[in-house]
Scaffold this active site. Structure first.
Site: not given
Length: 280
Positions: A97-99
């Protein structure tokens, strides 16, 4: 069971450090399958389900890239949720998700992926500050993989710049993550790209116990042989990801799923020199 124990068991069960990335693009899915489904969400679900079925004996982990599901709106999220039920429980699931955000927002991301969807781990972007990681670090059954040295050429814009007397910002991030691990219940891992082979060593030396999520093998051209040398003394378990190189290996062939299975088996075999260091 804590995360590192589950990861170790997954690697031992599959006798593999291979992670299969699930990046379903409807237009790239084999035509024989596209002809069966007019709905893109149903199509990507069935494609990914068959990929999992074809690779589960050769992979220790799966990494669904959230962008490819959320692009389809609510039906895409439903496809993602259904897919999670088909991934074997003795395999690791990493939400790619690379949040990266602060406070309440980060807590909502944590709730989404760790509580609602029950994924084992998530990829996070730490560049907004290390405090953005905190909400994800309260459960020892979970893990985060912080972007530390990415596989794209643009990583040179930030990650490979000298910083605070270190060889790179990546090395500094690794040092700070190592310190943060001492105060965290969840496991902290790092994303380091196999395409950055000449720059990896000082980064992983700064955090030797970190599990590593390593993209860049396969379609991106990273070398397994060189990676094996770099990882020779690393303590944390590496997971080597391949996405396009596996899931689209069958092209439009009618037996595409068999070809996907064969490709995963070949890559597992090629990773054997790395895997055997982490299998008791």
């Amino acid at each position: 069971m804590n995360y590192t124990d589950k990861l170790r068991r997954a690697v031992q069960s599959a006798n593999s450090t291979l992670c299969v990335g699930l990046d379903p693009v409807p237009e790239k899915i084999p035509i024989t399958l596209r002809q069966e489904y007019s709905n893109d969400a149903d199509l990507i679900f069935e494609f990914c389900r068959r990929v999992v079925e074809s690779t589960k004996i050769n992979a220790c982990a799966y990494k669904p890239n959230i962008a490819f599901f959320e692009a389809l709106g609510a039906p895409g999220w439903e496809a993602f949720e259904k897919l999670l039920d088909f991934i074997p429980s003795n395999r690791i699931v990493i939400a790619d998700a690379k949040r990266g955000d602060i406070g309440n927002t980060a807590r909502m991301y944590k709730h989404t992926y760790f509580e609602r969807y029950q994924t084992d781990a998530i990829t996070l972007n730490p560049l907004m500050g290390l405090d953005t990681l905190d909400p994800f670090l309260e459960d020892n059954s979970k893990a985060i993989y912080a972007l530390s040295l990415t596989s794209n050429s643009g990583s040179a814009d930030f990650f490979l710049r000298r910083f605070q007397g270190r060889m790179s910002l990546s090395e500094y991030i690794a040092e700070e993550l190592s310190k943060k691990q001492e105060m965290s219940k969840a496991h902290i891992g790092m994303v380091v790209g196999a395409t950055q082979i000449d720059s990896i060593s000082p980064v992983i030396r700064a955090f030797p116990s970190a599990s590593l999520l390593i993209p860049g093998i396969g379609a991106q051209g990273g070398s397994i042989e060189k990676l094996s040398v770099v990882l020779e003394n690393h303590i944390g378990i590496p997971i080597i990801n391949s996405s396009r190189g596996i899931i689209y290996a069958g092209g439009d062939e009618e037996n595409w799923a068999e070809i996907v299975s064969q490709k995963a088996s070949e890559l597992k075999e090629n990773l054997k020199t790395i895997t055997q260091r982490y299998v008791e």
